[in-house]
Design a protein around this motif. Sequence first.
Motif, PDB file in Angstrom:
ATOM      1  N   HIS A  73      -9.591   2.829   8.945  1.00  0.00           N
ATOM      2  CA  HIS A  73     -10.797   2.942   8.130  1.00  0.00           C
ATOM      3  C   HIS A  73     -11.118   4.409   7.858  1.00  0.00           C
ATOM      4  CE1 HIS A  73     -11.936  -1.297   8.663  1.00  0.00           C
ATOM      5  NE2 HIS A  73     -11.537  -1.160   9.911  1.00  0.00           N
ATOM      6  N   PHE A  74     -11.357   4.729   6.583  1.00  0.00           N
ATOM      7  CA  PHE A  74     -11.790   6.078   6.223  1.00  0.00           C
ATOM      8  C   PHE A  74     -12.613   5.994   4.945  1.00  0.00           C
ATOM      9  CE2 PHE A  74     -10.959  10.149   3.937  1.00  0.00           C
ATOM     10  CZ  PHE A  74     -11.659  10.973   4.801  1.00  0.00           C
ATOM     11  N   GLU A  75     -13.862   6.389   5.039  1.00  0.00           N
ATOM     12  CA  GLU A  75     -14.774   6.382   3.891  1.00  0.00           C
ATOM     13  C   GLU A  75     -14.814   5.028   3.191  1.00  0.00           C
ATOM     14  OE1 GLU A  75     -13.502   9.855   1.566  1.00  0.00           O
ATOM     15  OE2 GLU A  75     -15.203  10.922   2.473  1.00  0.00           O
ATOM     16  N   GLY A  76     -14.926   3.978   3.987  1.00  0.00           N
ATOM     17  CA  GLY A  76     -15.086   2.647   3.432  1.00  0.00           C
ATOM     18  C   GLY A  76     -13.814   1.992   2.944  1.00  0.00           C
ATOM     19  N   ARG A  77     -12.668   2.629   3.167  1.00  0.00           N
ATOM     20  CA  ARG A  77     -11.398   2.060   2.709  1.00  0.00           C
ATOM     21  C   ARG A  77     -10.414   1.958   3.864  1.00  0.00           C
ATOM     22  NH1 ARG A  77      -9.589   5.511  -2.490  1.00  0.00           N
ATOM     23  NH2 ARG A  77     -10.041   7.250  -1.056  1.00  0.00           N
ATOM     24  N   ASP A  78      -9.522   0.980   3.764  1.00  0.00           N
ATOM     25  CA  ASP A  78      -8.418   0.867   4.698  1.00  0.00           C
ATOM     26  C   ASP A  78      -7.242   1.634   4.096  1.00  0.00           C
ATOM     27  OD1 ASP A  78      -6.383   0.227   6.423  1.00  0.00           O
ATOM     28  OD2 ASP A  78      -6.548  -1.939   6.195  1.00  0.00           O
ATOM     29  N   LEU A  79      -6.899   2.756   4.693  1.00  0.00           N
ATOM     30  CA  LEU A  79      -5.842   3.606   4.134  1.00  0.00           C
ATOM     31  C   LEU A  79      -4.497   2.891   4.080  1.00  0.00           C
ATOM     32  CD1 LEU A  79      -6.596   7.091   5.756  1.00  0.00           C
ATOM     33  CD2 LEU A  79      -7.452   6.113   3.616  1.00  0.00           C
ATOM     34  N   LEU A  80      -4.303   1.914   4.944  1.00  0.00           N
ATOM     35  CA  LEU A  80      -3.030   1.189   4.944  1.00  0.00           C
ATOM     36  C   LEU A  80      -2.850   0.333   3.703  1.00  0.00           C
ATOM     37  CD1 LEU A  80      -2.886   0.049   8.681  1.00  0.00           C
ATOM     38  CD2 LEU A  80      -1.856   2.080   7.641  1.00  0.00           C
ATOM     39  N   GLN A  81      -3.953   0.076   2.994  1.00  0.00           N
ATOM     40  CA  GLN A  81      -3.885  -0.757   1.801  1.00  0.00           C
ATOM     41  C   GLN A  81      -3.765   0.058   0.513  1.00  0.00           C
ATOM     42  OE1 GLN A  81      -3.586  -4.058   2.218  1.00  0.00           O
ATOM     43  NE2 GLN A  81      -3.736  -3.576   4.416  1.00  0.00           N
ATOM     44  N   LEU A  82      -3.860   1.379   0.602  1.00  0.00           N
ATOM     45  CA  LEU A  82      -3.782   2.223  -0.588  1.00  0.00           C
ATOM     46  C   LEU A  82      -2.339   2.396  -1.042  1.00  0.00           C
ATOM     47  CD1 LEU A  82      -6.340   5.105   0.112  1.00  0.00           C
ATOM     48  CD2 LEU A  82      -6.700   2.927  -1.065  1.00  0.00           C
ATOM     49  N   SER A  83      -2.156   2.566  -2.345  1.00  0.00           N
ATOM     50  CA  SER A  83      -0.822   2.825  -2.883  1.00  0.00           C
ATOM     51  C   SER A  83      -0.382   4.232  -2.502  1.00  0.00           C
ATOM     52  CB  SER A  83      -0.831   2.691  -4.406  1.00  0.00           C
ATOM     53  OG  SER A  83      -1.628   3.724  -4.987  1.00  0.00           O
ATOM     54  N   GLY A  84       0.910   4.494  -2.625  1.00  0.00           N
ATOM     55  CA  GLY A  84       1.425   5.822  -2.333  1.00  0.00           C
ATOM     56  C   GLY A  84       0.820   6.883  -3.235  1.00  0.00           C
ATOM     57  N   ALA A  86      -2.202   6.774  -4.678  1.00  0.00           N
ATOM     58  CA  ALA A  86      -3.599   6.995  -4.287  1.00  0.00           C
ATOM     59  C   ALA A  86      -3.686   7.850  -3.030  1.00  0.00           C
ATOM     60  CB  ALA A  86      -4.297   5.654  -4.066  1.00  0.00           C
ATOM     61  N   MET A  87      -2.786   7.631  -2.077  1.00  0.00           N
ATOM     62  CA  MET A  87      -2.772   8.454  -0.868  1.00  0.00           C
ATOM     63  C   MET A  87      -2.473   9.906  -1.215  1.00  0.00           C
ATOM     64  SD  MET A  87      -3.534   7.009   2.033  1.00  0.00           S
ATOM     65  CE  MET A  87      -2.804   8.194   3.162  1.00  0.00           C
ATOM     66  N   ALA A  88      -1.504  10.126  -2.099  1.00  0.00           N
ATOM     67  CA  ALA A  88      -1.105  11.487  -2.447  1.00  0.00           C
ATOM     68  C   ALA A  88      -2.186  12.214  -3.242  1.00  0.00           C
ATOM     69  CB  ALA A  88       0.205  11.452  -3.240  1.00  0.00           C
ATOM     70  N   ARG A  89      -2.876  11.509  -4.104  1.00  0.00           N
ATOM     71  CA  ARG A  89      -3.865  12.134  -4.985  1.00  0.00           C
ATOM     72  C   ARG A  89      -5.245  12.273  -4.350  1.00  0.00           C
ATOM     73  NH1 ARG A  89      -2.790  15.039  -9.611  1.00  0.00           N
ATOM     74  NH2 ARG A  89      -0.879  14.239 -10.560  1.00  0.00           N
ATOM     75  N   GLU A  90      -5.653  11.249  -3.599  1.00  0.00           N
ATOM     76  CA  GLU A  90      -7.045  11.186  -3.147  1.00  0.00           C
ATOM     77  C   GLU A  90      -7.247  11.495  -1.671  1.00  0.00           C
ATOM     78  OE1 GLU A  90      -8.630   7.382  -4.262  1.00  0.00           O
ATOM     79  OE2 GLU A  90      -7.381   7.301  -6.064  1.00  0.00           O
ATOM     80  N   VAL A  91      -6.218  11.311  -0.872  1.00  0.00           N
ATOM     81  CA  VAL A  91      -6.423  11.395   0.581  1.00  0.00           C
ATOM     82  C   VAL A  91      -5.594  12.515   1.200  1.00  0.00           C
ATOM     83  CG1 VAL A  91      -6.278  10.164   2.777  1.00  0.00           C
ATOM     84  CG2 VAL A  91      -6.933   8.934   0.694  1.00  0.00           C
ATOM     85  N   ARG A  92      -4.293  12.365   1.183  1.00  0.00           N
ATOM     86  CA  ARG A  92      -3.409  13.302   1.890  1.00  0.00           C
ATOM     87  C   ARG A  92      -3.444  14.690   1.261  1.00  0.00           C
ATOM     88  NH1 ARG A  92       0.826  10.156   1.924  1.00  0.00           N
ATOM     89  NH2 ARG A  92       1.769  11.020   0.058  1.00  0.00           N
ATOM     90  N   GLY A  93      -3.884  15.672   2.024  1.00  0.00           N
ATOM     91  CA  GLY A  93      -3.971  17.042   1.528  1.00  0.00           C
ATOM     92  C   GLY A  93      -5.269  17.358   0.826  1.00  0.00           C
ATOM     93  N   ARG A  94      -6.072  16.344   0.516  1.00  0.00           N
ATOM     94  CA  ARG A  94      -7.346  16.548  -0.160  1.00  0.00           C
ATOM     95  C   ARG A  94      -8.519  16.191   0.760  1.00  0.00           C
ATOM     96  NH1 ARG A  94      -8.910  17.250  -5.529  1.00  0.00           N
ATOM     97  NH2 ARG A  94     -11.034  16.582  -6.006  1.00  0.00           N
TER      98      ARG A  94
END
Length: 344
Positions: A73-84, A86-94
Amino acid sequence: MSVDDALLAIEDLAVTVGTDEGKAEILDRADLVLRPGSIHGVVGESGCGKSTLIKAILGLLPKRTVVERGRVHFEGRDLLQLSGDAMAREVRGRAIGFIPQDPFQALNPVFRVGDQLMESLRWHGLPGEEAPLRGRVDRATRARHRAHLVSVLSAVQLPDAEQALDRYPHQFSGGQRQRLLIAAALSTRPKVILADEPTTALDVTTQLQILKLLRELAERFGLSMIFVTHDFGVVAQLCDTVTVMYAGQTVESGPVASVLGAPLHPYSRMLLACHPDRAVELAGIPGAVPSPLKPPSGCRFNPRCTDARPVCAMARPAVTTPASQHRVACTLYPPDADPATRAA
Protein backbone atom coordinates in the motif's frame (compact mmCIF):
# COMPACT_ATOMS: atom_id res chain seq x y z
CA MET A 1 -0.06 1.29 14.13
CA SER A 2 -2.69 0.33 11.59
CA VAL A 3 -2.11 0.01 7.86
CA ASP A 4 -4.65 2.78 7.29
CA ASP A 5 -2.39 5.28 9.09
CA ALA A 6 0.80 4.20 7.33
CA LEU A 7 2.56 6.00 4.50
CA LEU A 8 3.72 2.67 3.08
CA ALA A 9 2.63 -0.75 4.29
CA ILE A 10 3.45 -4.28 3.20
CA GLU A 11 0.89 -6.93 4.06
CA ASP A 12 1.23 -10.71 3.86
CA LEU A 13 3.77 -10.53 1.01
CA ALA A 14 4.88 -13.86 -0.45
CA VAL A 15 7.40 -14.00 -3.31
CA THR A 16 8.75 -17.11 -5.04
CA VAL A 17 11.27 -17.62 -7.82
CA GLY A 18 11.47 -20.53 -10.19
CA THR A 19 14.79 -22.35 -10.32
CA ASP A 20 16.09 -25.50 -12.00
CA GLU A 21 15.73 -27.22 -8.62
CA GLY A 22 12.17 -26.08 -7.97
CA LYS A 23 10.29 -23.13 -6.51
CA ALA A 24 12.19 -21.08 -3.94
CA GLU A 25 10.17 -19.23 -1.27
CA ILE A 26 12.09 -15.93 -0.97
CA LEU A 27 9.44 -14.08 1.04
CA ASP A 28 6.62 -15.64 3.03
CA ARG A 29 3.98 -13.45 4.69
CA ALA A 30 6.35 -10.51 5.12
CA ASP A 31 4.86 -7.43 6.80
CA LEU A 32 6.12 -3.87 7.31
CA VAL A 33 4.60 -0.53 8.32
CA LEU A 34 6.34 2.78 7.59
CA ARG A 35 5.00 5.80 9.46
CA PRO A 36 5.10 9.29 7.90
CA GLY A 37 8.33 11.09 8.78
CA SER A 38 10.02 8.05 10.32
CA ILE A 39 13.04 5.88 9.49
CA HIS A 40 12.27 2.17 9.58
CA GLY A 41 15.07 -0.39 9.73
CA VAL A 42 14.90 -3.86 8.20
CA VAL A 43 17.49 -6.14 9.78
CA GLY A 44 18.54 -9.75 9.39
CA GLU A 45 21.30 -12.01 8.13
CA SER A 46 22.17 -12.33 4.44
CA GLY A 47 19.60 -14.45 2.65
CA CYS A 48 16.66 -13.33 4.80
CA GLY A 49 14.85 -11.54 1.94
CA LYS A 50 15.61 -7.92 2.82
CA SER A 51 16.71 -6.84 -0.66
CA THR A 52 13.83 -8.75 -2.28
CA LEU A 53 11.46 -6.73 -0.10
CA ILE A 54 12.92 -3.50 -1.54
CA LYS A 55 12.75 -4.80 -5.11
CA ALA A 56 9.09 -5.76 -4.62
CA ILE A 57 8.24 -2.21 -3.51
CA LEU A 58 10.03 -0.76 -6.55
CA GLY A 59 8.56 -3.25 -9.00
CA LEU A 60 12.02 -4.52 -9.91
CA LEU A 61 11.73 -8.21 -9.15
CA PRO A 62 13.83 -10.34 -11.53
CA LYS A 63 12.53 -12.71 -14.15
CA ARG A 64 10.92 -15.97 -13.04
CA THR A 65 9.89 -14.22 -9.83
CA VAL A 66 6.21 -14.41 -8.85
CA VAL A 67 4.28 -12.48 -6.21
CA GLU A 68 2.10 -15.27 -4.82
CA ARG A 69 0.04 -13.01 -2.57
CA GLY A 70 0.15 -9.80 -0.59
CA ARG A 71 -0.15 -6.05 -1.00
CA VAL A 72 2.13 -3.02 -0.98
CA HIS A 73 0.00 0.00 0.00
CA PHE A 74 1.26 3.47 -0.93
CA GLU A 75 -0.89 6.59 -1.19
CA GLY A 76 -4.10 4.63 -1.52
CA ARG A 77 -2.81 2.25 -4.19
CA ASP A 78 -1.47 -1.27 -4.24
CA LEU A 79 1.86 -0.91 -6.06
CA LEU A 80 1.77 -4.58 -7.03
CA GLN A 81 -1.24 -3.86 -9.22
CA LEU A 82 0.33 -0.97 -11.17
CA SER A 83 1.62 -1.43 -14.70
CA GLY A 84 5.34 -1.20 -15.40
CA ASP A 85 4.83 2.16 -17.13
CA ALA A 86 2.89 3.59 -14.18
CA MET A 87 5.60 2.46 -11.76
CA ALA A 88 8.32 4.03 -13.90
CA ARG A 89 6.49 7.32 -14.45
CA GLU A 90 4.65 7.91 -11.18
CA VAL A 91 6.39 5.97 -8.43
CA ARG A 92 9.92 4.69 -8.96
CA GLY A 93 12.39 7.57 -8.83
CA ARG A 94 9.63 10.15 -8.37
CA ALA A 95 7.50 9.35 -5.29
CA ILE A 96 9.89 6.67 -4.02
CA GLY A 97 13.65 7.16 -4.28
CA PHE A 98 16.32 4.49 -4.02
CA ILE A 99 19.87 4.50 -2.64
CA PRO A 100 21.78 1.39 -3.82
CA GLN A 101 24.29 -0.57 -1.81
CA ASP A 102 27.58 -0.17 -3.67
CA PRO A 103 28.71 3.37 -4.58
CA PHE A 104 31.57 1.92 -6.61
CA GLN A 105 29.26 0.01 -8.98
CA ALA A 106 26.15 2.19 -9.16
CA LEU A 107 27.67 5.05 -11.19
CA ASN A 108 28.69 4.59 -14.83
CA PRO A 109 32.42 5.36 -15.09
CA VAL A 110 32.27 6.73 -18.66
CA PHE A 111 29.67 9.48 -18.09
CA ARG A 112 30.01 12.70 -16.15
CA VAL A 113 28.24 12.76 -12.80
CA GLY A 114 25.98 15.66 -13.83
CA ASP A 115 24.66 13.77 -16.86
CA GLN A 116 23.85 10.74 -14.72
CA LEU A 117 22.12 12.68 -11.97
CA MET A 118 20.16 14.69 -14.51
CA GLU A 119 18.63 11.56 -16.05
CA SER A 120 16.01 11.25 -13.32
CA LEU A 121 15.01 14.92 -13.69
CA ARG A 122 14.82 14.49 -17.44
CA TRP A 123 12.08 11.90 -17.02
CA HIS A 124 10.35 13.12 -13.86
CA GLY A 125 10.90 16.87 -13.96
CA LEU A 126 11.75 19.18 -11.11
CA PRO A 127 9.82 18.76 -7.83
CA GLY A 128 6.31 20.16 -8.30
CA GLU A 129 6.53 20.19 -12.08
CA GLU A 130 5.01 17.95 -14.71
CA ALA A 131 7.32 15.39 -16.25
CA PRO A 132 8.83 16.47 -19.61
CA LEU A 133 7.14 14.95 -22.65
CA ARG A 134 9.03 11.77 -23.60
CA GLY A 135 11.93 12.93 -21.47
CA ARG A 136 12.81 15.80 -23.79
CA VAL A 137 14.27 18.96 -22.23
CA ASP A 138 15.38 22.21 -23.85
CA ARG A 139 18.46 24.23 -22.97
CA ALA A 140 16.65 26.46 -20.46
CA THR A 141 15.14 23.46 -18.67
CA ARG A 142 18.51 21.76 -18.56
CA ALA A 143 20.01 24.87 -16.95
CA ARG A 144 17.27 24.81 -14.27
CA HIS A 145 17.91 21.12 -13.70
CA ARG A 146 21.61 21.80 -13.24
CA ALA A 147 20.97 24.60 -10.74
CA HIS A 148 18.65 22.31 -8.79
CA LEU A 149 21.29 19.56 -8.69
CA VAL A 150 23.88 22.01 -7.38
CA SER A 151 21.55 22.83 -4.48
CA VAL A 152 20.96 19.11 -3.79
CA LEU A 153 24.69 18.35 -3.84
CA SER A 154 25.20 21.18 -1.39
CA ALA A 155 22.50 19.66 0.82
CA VAL A 156 24.39 16.35 0.95
CA GLN A 157 27.52 18.33 1.89
CA LEU A 158 29.55 17.53 -1.23
CA PRO A 159 32.37 20.08 -1.69
CA ASP A 160 32.51 22.18 -4.88
CA ALA A 161 29.02 21.13 -5.97
CA GLU A 162 29.10 23.11 -9.23
CA GLN A 163 32.39 21.57 -10.36
CA ALA A 164 31.37 18.12 -9.16
CA LEU A 165 28.72 17.83 -11.87
CA ASP A 166 31.42 17.97 -14.57
CA ARG A 167 33.64 15.30 -13.03
CA TYR A 168 33.68 11.53 -13.49
CA PRO A 169 32.93 8.94 -10.78
CA HIS A 170 36.56 7.84 -10.43
CA GLN A 171 37.44 11.36 -9.27
CA PHE A 172 35.43 10.88 -6.05
CA SER A 173 36.09 8.87 -2.90
CA GLY A 174 33.71 6.12 -1.76
CA GLY A 175 32.00 8.40 0.73
CA GLN A 176 31.63 11.15 -1.88
CA ARG A 177 30.13 8.69 -4.36
CA GLN A 178 27.60 7.63 -1.75
CA ARG A 179 26.68 11.30 -1.28
CA LEU A 180 26.16 11.51 -5.05
CA LEU A 181 23.77 8.54 -4.91
CA ILE A 182 21.90 10.10 -2.00
CA ALA A 183 21.63 13.32 -4.02
CA ALA A 184 20.28 11.37 -6.99
CA ALA A 185 17.57 9.84 -4.80
CA LEU A 186 16.70 13.22 -3.28
CA SER A 187 16.64 15.20 -6.52
CA THR A 188 12.95 14.61 -7.24
CA ARG A 189 11.98 15.21 -3.57
CA PRO A 190 10.37 11.78 -3.07
CA LYS A 191 8.15 11.03 -0.10
CA VAL A 192 9.94 7.77 0.66
CA ILE A 193 13.58 6.73 0.35
CA LEU A 194 14.55 3.05 0.17
CA ALA A 195 18.18 2.48 1.19
CA ASP A 196 19.62 -0.99 0.60
CA GLU A 197 22.64 -1.27 2.94
CA PRO A 198 24.19 1.95 1.56
CA THR A 199 27.05 2.04 4.09
CA THR A 200 28.27 -1.55 3.76
CA ALA A 201 31.12 -0.76 1.32
CA LEU A 202 32.41 2.20 3.37
CA ASP A 203 34.92 2.43 6.19
CA VAL A 204 33.61 2.90 9.73
CA THR A 205 34.30 6.65 9.94
CA THR A 206 32.60 7.32 6.61
CA GLN A 207 29.66 5.11 7.63
CA LEU A 208 29.04 7.29 10.67
CA GLN A 209 29.17 10.44 8.53
CA ILE A 210 26.66 9.02 6.03
CA LEU A 211 24.27 7.85 8.77
CA LYS A 212 24.38 11.29 10.39
CA LEU A 213 23.74 12.90 7.00
CA LEU A 214 20.75 10.65 6.28
CA ARG A 215 19.15 11.50 9.63
CA GLU A 216 19.68 15.23 9.02
CA LEU A 217 18.24 15.03 5.50
CA ALA A 218 15.21 13.05 6.66
CA GLU A 219 14.43 15.74 9.24
CA ARG A 220 15.16 18.64 6.89
CA PHE A 221 13.02 17.40 4.00
CA GLY A 222 10.40 15.49 5.96
CA LEU A 223 11.38 12.18 4.41
CA SER A 224 10.28 8.72 5.40
CA MET A 225 12.86 6.00 4.90
CA ILE A 226 13.26 2.23 4.88
CA PHE A 227 16.85 1.35 5.70
CA VAL A 228 18.01 -2.23 5.05
CA THR A 229 20.94 -3.46 7.11
CA HIS A 230 22.40 -6.53 8.81
CA ASP A 231 23.73 -4.40 11.66
CA PHE A 232 21.71 -3.64 14.79
CA GLY A 233 24.25 -0.92 15.59
CA VAL A 234 23.16 1.00 12.50
CA VAL A 235 19.53 0.52 13.51
CA ALA A 236 20.26 1.96 16.96
CA GLN A 237 21.94 5.05 15.48
CA LEU A 238 19.50 5.83 12.68
CA CYS A 239 16.08 4.24 12.96
CA ASP A 240 12.85 4.94 14.84
CA THR A 241 11.23 1.55 14.25
CA VAL A 242 12.55 -1.79 13.04
CA THR A 243 11.47 -5.05 11.44
CA VAL A 244 13.51 -8.20 12.07
CA MET A 245 13.41 -10.70 9.19
CA TYR A 246 14.45 -14.32 9.13
CA ALA A 247 14.32 -16.66 6.12
CA GLY A 248 11.86 -14.43 4.29
CA GLN A 249 9.51 -13.95 7.23
CA THR A 250 8.86 -11.05 9.59
CA VAL A 251 9.57 -12.37 13.08
CA GLU A 252 9.52 -9.17 15.14
CA SER A 253 8.78 -5.46 14.71
CA GLY A 254 8.31 -2.37 16.82
CA PRO A 255 9.95 0.79 18.16
CA VAL A 256 13.75 0.57 18.16
CA ALA A 257 13.99 1.32 21.89
CA SER A 258 11.61 -1.55 22.65
CA VAL A 259 13.07 -4.13 20.24
CA LEU A 260 16.68 -3.42 21.20
CA GLY A 261 15.95 -2.89 24.88
CA ALA A 262 13.74 -5.94 25.34
CA PRO A 263 13.88 -8.20 22.24
CA LEU A 264 11.13 -10.80 22.25
CA HIS A 265 12.06 -13.25 19.49
CA PRO A 266 14.96 -15.64 20.18
CA TYR A 267 16.45 -14.72 16.80
CA SER A 268 16.50 -11.01 17.68
CA ARG A 269 18.17 -11.78 21.01
CA MET A 270 20.79 -13.94 19.33
CA LEU A 271 21.47 -11.31 16.67
CA LEU A 272 22.04 -8.71 19.38
CA ALA A 273 24.38 -11.10 21.19
CA CYS A 274 26.53 -11.12 18.04
CA HIS A 275 27.04 -7.34 18.15
CA PRO A 276 30.28 -6.22 19.84
CA ASP A 277 28.77 -2.97 21.13
CA ARG A 278 25.89 -4.69 22.93
CA ALA A 279 27.12 -8.10 23.99
CA VAL A 280 29.16 -8.66 27.17
CA GLU A 281 30.52 -11.83 25.60
CA LEU A 282 30.29 -12.33 21.84
CA ALA A 283 28.26 -15.32 20.72
CA GLY A 284 27.41 -16.75 17.34
CA ILE A 285 24.21 -18.26 15.99
CA PRO A 286 24.67 -21.97 15.26
CA GLY A 287 23.75 -23.23 11.81
CA ALA A 288 22.79 -21.13 8.80
CA VAL A 289 19.77 -19.50 7.19
CA PRO A 290 17.83 -22.36 5.52
CA SER A 291 17.57 -22.71 1.77
CA PRO A 292 14.40 -21.10 0.37
CA LEU A 293 13.98 -24.27 -1.69
CA LYS A 294 13.37 -26.39 1.42
CA PRO A 295 12.45 -24.15 4.36
CA PRO A 296 11.72 -25.84 7.70
CA SER A 297 8.11 -26.40 8.67
CA GLY A 298 6.56 -24.27 11.40
CA CYS A 299 8.81 -21.46 12.60
CA ARG A 300 11.71 -21.29 10.18
CA PHE A 301 14.12 -20.44 12.97
CA ASN A 302 13.28 -23.50 15.07
CA PRO A 303 16.25 -25.68 13.89
CA ARG A 304 18.67 -23.02 15.23
CA CYS A 305 16.66 -21.83 18.22
CA THR A 306 17.78 -22.65 21.75
CA ASP A 307 14.20 -22.10 22.99
CA ALA A 308 12.56 -24.37 20.40
CA ARG A 309 9.82 -26.75 21.50
CA PRO A 310 7.99 -29.47 19.51
CA VAL A 311 5.14 -27.08 18.73
CA CYS A 312 7.58 -24.76 16.91
CA ALA A 313 8.02 -27.27 14.09
CA MET A 314 4.30 -27.97 13.69
CA ALA A 315 2.82 -24.66 12.53
CA ARG A 316 3.94 -21.13 11.94
CA PRO A 317 3.35 -19.09 15.13
CA ALA A 318 0.73 -16.38 15.10
CA VAL A 319 1.76 -12.74 15.27
CA THR A 320 0.95 -11.25 18.68
CA THR A 321 1.54 -7.91 20.43
CA PRO A 322 2.89 -8.64 23.92
CA ALA A 323 4.05 -5.02 24.36
CA SER A 324 2.77 -1.70 23.03
CA GLN A 325 3.34 -1.54 19.24
CA HIS A 326 5.82 -4.41 19.64
CA ARG A 327 4.83 -7.43 17.55
CA VAL A 328 6.38 -10.89 17.47
CA ALA A 329 5.75 -14.23 15.76
CA CYS A 330 6.81 -16.78 18.37
CA THR A 331 5.07 -19.54 20.34
CA LEU A 332 6.72 -18.19 23.52
CA TYR A 333 4.21 -15.34 23.42
CA PRO A 334 0.54 -16.33 23.26
CA PRO A 335 -1.95 -13.53 22.57
CA ASP A 336 -1.86 -10.74 25.15
CA ALA A 337 1.11 -12.28 26.95
CA ASP A 338 3.22 -10.16 29.24
CA PRO A 339 6.90 -10.27 28.13
CA ALA A 340 7.91 -10.67 31.77
CA THR A 341 5.99 -13.94 31.94
CA ARG A 342 7.04 -15.62 28.69
CA ALA A 343 6.78 -19.38 28.59
CA ALA A 344 9.76 -21.36 29.76
